[in-house]
Write a protein that holds these residues in place. Sequence first.
Motif, PDB file in Angstrom:
ATOM      1  N   ALA A  21      32.769  23.927  18.062  1.00 36.71           N
ATOM      2  CA  ALA A  21      32.291  23.942  18.546  1.00 36.71           C
ATOM      3  C   ALA A  21      32.098  24.910  19.296  1.00 36.71           C
ATOM      4  O   ALA A  21      31.198  25.375  18.529  1.00 36.71           O
ATOM      5  CB  ALA A  21      31.560  22.525  19.388  1.00 36.71           C
ATOM      6  N   MET A  25      30.294  26.900  15.623  1.00 34.46           N
ATOM      7  CA  MET A  25      28.911  26.895  16.200  1.00 34.46           C
ATOM      8  C   MET A  25      27.664  26.309  15.129  1.00 34.46           C
ATOM      9  O   MET A  25      26.709  27.019  15.411  1.00 34.46           O
ATOM     10  CB  MET A  25      28.560  28.667  16.627  1.00 34.46           C
ATOM     11  CG  MET A  25      29.066  29.145  17.701  1.00 34.46           C
ATOM     12  SD  MET A  25      28.492  28.337  19.285  1.00 34.46           S
ATOM     13  CE  MET A  25      28.928  29.448  20.596  1.00 34.46           C
ATOM     14  N   LEU A  29      28.517  21.709  16.831  1.00 36.64           N
ATOM     15  CA  LEU A  29      27.576  21.389  18.091  1.00 36.64           C
ATOM     16  C   LEU A  29      26.692  19.895  17.570  1.00 36.64           C
ATOM     17  O   LEU A  29      27.227  19.415  19.435  1.00 36.64           O
ATOM     18  CB  LEU A  29      26.959  22.481  17.888  1.00 36.64           C
ATOM     19  CG  LEU A  29      27.114  24.051  18.302  1.00 36.64           C
ATOM     20  CD1 LEU A  29      25.736  25.224  18.388  1.00 36.64           C
ATOM     21  CD2 LEU A  29      27.831  23.753  19.714  1.00 36.64           C
TER      22      LEU A  29
END
Length: 70
Positions: A21, A25, A29
């Motif tokens: 994560a 990104m 997420l």
Amino acid sequence: MRQGRHGGWVVLATAFQWRFAVAEMETTLAVTAVYLAWIRCEGRADTREIALALLLGTLIAAAAVGFLFL
């Protein structure tokens, strides 16, 4: 069938999920948010274990990014 908490593997799995994560990104997420909600709802990890996993995952992500610049 609920088997209860599983300790170490949950911390490591969460650490690596958090690493993805932090490093990528994007879609990870949303997956990470669902995963964290699931392990918390199911009682698989307590707050301390999740915090430890997030710290480990952040360190793993930092090491992976740092390795790219060596």
